[in-house]
Design a protein around this motif. Structure first.
Motif, PDB file in Angstrom:
ATOM      1  N   SER A  40     -48.484  89.953 -24.101  1.00 12.02           N
ATOM      2  CA  SER A  40     -48.526  91.351 -25.255  1.00 12.02           C
ATOM      3  C   SER A  40     -49.115  92.427 -24.621  1.00 12.02           C
ATOM      4  N   MET A  42     -51.354  94.029 -26.206  1.00 10.30           N
ATOM      5  CA  MET A  42     -52.550  94.047 -26.639  1.00 10.30           C
ATOM      6  C   MET A  42     -53.801  93.418 -25.808  1.00 10.30           C
ATOM      7  N   ARG A  68     -43.599  85.706 -21.433  1.00 11.51           N
ATOM      8  CA  ARG A  68     -43.953  84.656 -22.421  1.00 11.51           C
ATOM      9  C   ARG A  68     -43.294  83.274 -22.150  1.00 11.51           C
ATOM     10  N   MET A  86     -43.422  95.914 -22.686  1.00 11.61           N
ATOM     11  CA  MET A  86     -43.528  96.054 -24.119  1.00 11.61           C
ATOM     12  C   MET A  86     -44.172  97.682 -24.143  1.00 11.61           C
ATOM     13  N   TRP A 187     -49.912  89.433 -37.719  1.00  9.63           N
ATOM     14  CA  TRP A 187     -50.036  89.378 -36.314  1.00  9.63           C
ATOM     15  C   TRP A 187     -51.310  88.860 -35.562  1.00  9.63           C
ATOM     16  N   ASN A 239     -43.091  96.736 -33.628  1.00  8.28           N
ATOM     17  CA  ASN A 239     -43.997  96.110 -34.515  1.00  8.28           C
ATOM     18  C   ASN A 239     -45.384  96.893 -34.629  1.00  8.28           C
ATOM     19  N   ASP A 262     -52.314  98.637 -33.582  1.00  7.38           N
ATOM     20  CA  ASP A 262     -51.616  98.049 -31.991  1.00  7.38           C
ATOM     21  C   ASP A 262     -50.200  97.952 -32.355  1.00  7.38           C
ATOM     22  N   PHE A 263     -49.453  98.719 -31.807  1.00  3.13           N
ATOM     23  CA  PHE A 263     -47.933  98.866 -31.858  1.00  3.13           C
ATOM     24  C   PHE A 263     -47.576  98.415 -30.663  1.00  3.13           C
ATOM     25  N   GLY A 264     -46.687  97.494 -30.695  1.00  2.00           N
ATOM     26  CA  GLY A 264     -45.543  96.916 -29.353  1.00  2.00           C
ATOM     27  C   GLY A 264     -44.167  96.917 -29.786  1.00  2.00           C
TER      28      GLY A 264
HETATM   29  N1  SER Z   1     -49.350  92.723 -30.606  1.00  2.00           N
HETATM   30  C1  SER Z   1     -47.988  93.104 -31.236  1.00  2.00           C
HETATM   31  C2  SER Z   1     -47.009  92.238 -30.609  1.00  2.00           C
HETATM   32  O1  SER Z   1     -47.316  91.793 -29.417  1.00  2.00           O
HETATM   33  C3  SER Z   1     -47.899  94.471 -31.210  1.00  2.00           C
HETATM   34  O2  SER Z   1     -48.101  95.017 -29.920  1.00  2.00           O
HETATM   35  O3  SER Z   1     -45.923  92.117 -31.034  1.00  2.00           O
END
Ligand code: SER
Length: 636
Positions: A40, A42, A68, A86, A187, A239, A262-264
């Motif tokens: 991810s 983050m 993943r 991402m 999350w 998200n 934390d936007f993804g």
């Molecule tokens: N940490 C969140 C995710 O992986 C948003 O970046 O969905």
């Protein structure tokens, strides 16, 4: 819009809001031994979300390469991939909900600055709250969303869809803003609050979904459709996590020093929404790969459900493999290499289904490179040979497996164990075993027994990188877990017999045996080996408890916990101590433990369980390099 265009637009949009553009980190996490892959955006930023100052400031934006491994089996539908980019933007204690939701909504809906999606196709979610953990309902986000939709003249009712316990059966209820429980709207890297280890950051989140009106709800996924339904009508495209909390030692939650965002958002999914294409394999680079494959395949992309899935699996897997290879991963039987091997071997099987020529897959490396090298120059170097070699190796293994299969012809039936061996050792997919066996007149296969064995095997693979997150073994089968505990006993026994200079220099554990590399200058005598064996077996007989505790790294160091030479550990660590007999989780009695090590587990609860595998035996003791010896040992 192409991937390049959407990525560039997103970076530019947030740059305009004062964000520094930072480069993507490697798929192989740097300075973080606790996890196998960057999964991810983050992940590389955890220290900053926990409060450290980032050199580029408090507003950051990037596009992060992610892999993943737990999604390998999911690939084949219209939206799952193992590799993805991402898009991410972060507020490190800077802006919060109000700015975040407005900016992202503007990026999605504005035709000039963003990608101009129809706001009436967007549905959003917010956290319903968690009384047990004292986290309130996120009414602020719901109200902000109402305002944003109303500014666009879109009706936006707020409804509750409730909890997983009710099966999310209440459906759309005419809503646009949906409250969900922690399963969907919380999350952290470890998932819901209960699964988070102490020291882990997390928080409520708010997701945006795009609706593909051409997809009819399939009741297979539940009586009623809703944004988080798996039927494919709704696609999550972003998200916003409000990373506010940190899990405490006592299980409760405290506020982090900074209130972060934390936007993804999956880049490919956002592109798919911008094209209103419910199949992400028909957009962007995945489409280019599908087209490339189509030129050499015997059947077309949409000719059957199976063919479509095969195309998707090959396109996803070879792309992921190429990125992993570009980041230095090589196929092997352990850790990262194991997942790379799995991706490539699965691709070979599906390539055969599509009638692609042997050796074809390696040619996709260059196609991936052409698509991405302008943003990810690490793909410029030609490494297609690694794919070619792995395919050739796998084909040899398959040929050996075929010979193995011939051995069973005479018996007329196939035991669970034999079928399992063909699947795991020779990499045969089950349907191939059935097919090939059938052609050789073997009609009876112990399917129930086989499925049981396979389930154990799959549990073990699924453990993969997610287990490793806590710094533990990838393989959590019973046999491996016992050998893992034996490994701790062995290290201590070696120190007892040879002296305190003995330090672990490496280790490797499979279901069959354990291996430890340790610092010691000479060959061990037979007496020393016998004494080490005696100590380990004695401790197994004593049936002492193995206790896991979490503590600050300094505290563990003070207790003299063993750690592997050269390994780096996070600030909070998991520690395993063996004994004394009276020790419990509440009263771990570390000072009196027989052994104590930095370790992510898993382990048995009591050493007596090792006896179920057998007696501890050293099989081999040899030199690996100057001053380092290696022992191979078993429980049998
Ligand atoms: N940490 C969140 C995710 O992986 C948003 O970046 O969905």
């Amino acid at each position: 819009m192409t991937l390049d265009e959407v990525r560039a637009k997103y970076l530019a949009f947030f740059k305009e809001q004062g964000h520094a553009i930072i480069p993507s980190s490697s798929l192989v996490p740097q300075n973080d031994p606790t996890t196998l892959f960057t999964g991810s955006g983050m992940q590389p930023l955890v220290p900053y979300l926990l409060g450290k100052n980032h050199p580029a400031g408090s507003r950051l934006v990037d596009s992060q390469k992610c892999f993943r491994s737990m999604d390998i089996e999911e690939v084949g539908d219209n939206r799952h991939t193992t590799f993805f980019e991402m898009l991410g933007n972060w507020s490190l204690g800077d802006y919060f909900k109000q700015e975040q939701l407005r900016w992202f909504f503007t990026f999605l809906t504005d035709k000039e600055k963003g990608i101009g999606l129809d706001p009436a196709r967007l549905y959003v979610t917010a956290f319903i709250g968690d009384k047990a953990n004292n986290v309130p309902q996120d009414t602020e986000s719901a109200e902000l969303w109402q305002k944003l939709f109303s500014e666009k003249g879109v009706e936006a009712n707020v409804v509750e869809i409730g909890s997983e316990a009710n099966g999310y059966t209440v459906g759309m209820q005419g809503g646009r803003i949906f409250y969900y429980d922690a399963k969907k709207n919380w999350w952290s890297r470890a998932g819901v609050p209960e699964n988070m280890p102490a020291g882990e950051p997390g928080g409520p989140d708010s997701e945006v979904f795009y609706e593909f009106t051409d997809i009819e709800h399939d009741p297979k996924w539940g009586a009623q459709c809703h944004p988080n339904c798996d039927c494919g009508r709704f696609l999550e495209i972003g998200n916003s996590v409000f990373m506010q909390y940190i899990k405490q030692e006592d299980g409760s939650f405290a506020l982090l020093p900074k209130q972060n965002v934390d936007f993804g958002g999956g880049l490919e999914r956002i592109v798919a929404a911008s094209e209103n294409s419910s199949d992400i394999f028909k957009t962007g680079t995945l489409h280019v790969l599908v087209e490339h494959i189509q030129k050499s395949a015997a059947v077309a992309y949409n000719s059957s459900k199976e063919a479509t899935a095969a195309y998707r699996i090959i396109a996803d897997h070879v792309r992921a493999a190429s990125f992993l290879i570009a980041d230095g991963v090589l196929p092997s039987n352990t850790d990262r290499g194991y997942f790379l091997r799995r991706l490539l071997r699965r691709s070979v099987r599906y390539a055969d289904k599509l009638g692609l020529p042997a050796g074809y897959l390696a040619s996709l490396y260059a196609t991936v490179g052409q698509q991405y090298a302008n943003h990810y120059p690490e793909l410029e170097e030609d490494k297609h040979e690694i794919i070619a070699t792995e395919e050739a190796k796998f084909r040899e293994t398959l040929a050996r497996g075929m010979k193995e299969l011939e051995r069973f012809v005479g018996q007329g039936s196939l035991s669970a164990q034999d079928a399992y061996q063909l699947v795991t050792t020779y990499g045969f997919p089950l349907e191939l075993v059935i097919e090939e066996a059938g052609e050789r007149g073997i009609k009876q296969i112990d399917m129930d027994g086989f499925k049981e064995l396979l389930k154990q095997h799959q549990d073990l693979s699924r453990a993969g990188s997610e287990q490793k997150f806590k710094g533990g073994l990838a393989d959590t089968s019973e046999a491996t877990t016992r050998l893992h505990t034996a490994h701790h006993l062995l290290l201590k026994a070696l120190q007892t017999v040879l002296g305190p200079h003995v330090k672990q220099r490496g280790s490797n554990i499979t279901q069959e045996r354990l291996r430890i590399d340790f610092s010691h200058g000479e060959k061990m005598t037979d007496e020393q080996k016998a004494e080490v064996e005696r100590i380990v077996n004695e401790k197994i007989k004593e049936d002492i408890p193995m206790i896991r505790s979490e503590m600050a790294k300094e505290e563990a160091e003070k207790l003299g916990a063993e750690h592997e030479f050269g390994a780096k550990y996070p600030d909070r660590v998991s520690v395993y101590s063996l004994g004394p007999k009276e020790a419990t989780e509440d009263n771990p009695m570390h000072e009196q433990a027989f052994s104590i090590e930095f370790c992510g587990g898993p382990h048995v609860a009591h050493t007596g369980e090792l006896a179920q595998s057998g007696v501890f035996k050293i099989q081999k003791e040899e030199a690996v390099s100057a001053g380092v010896r290696r022992i191979r040992a078993v429980l049998q």
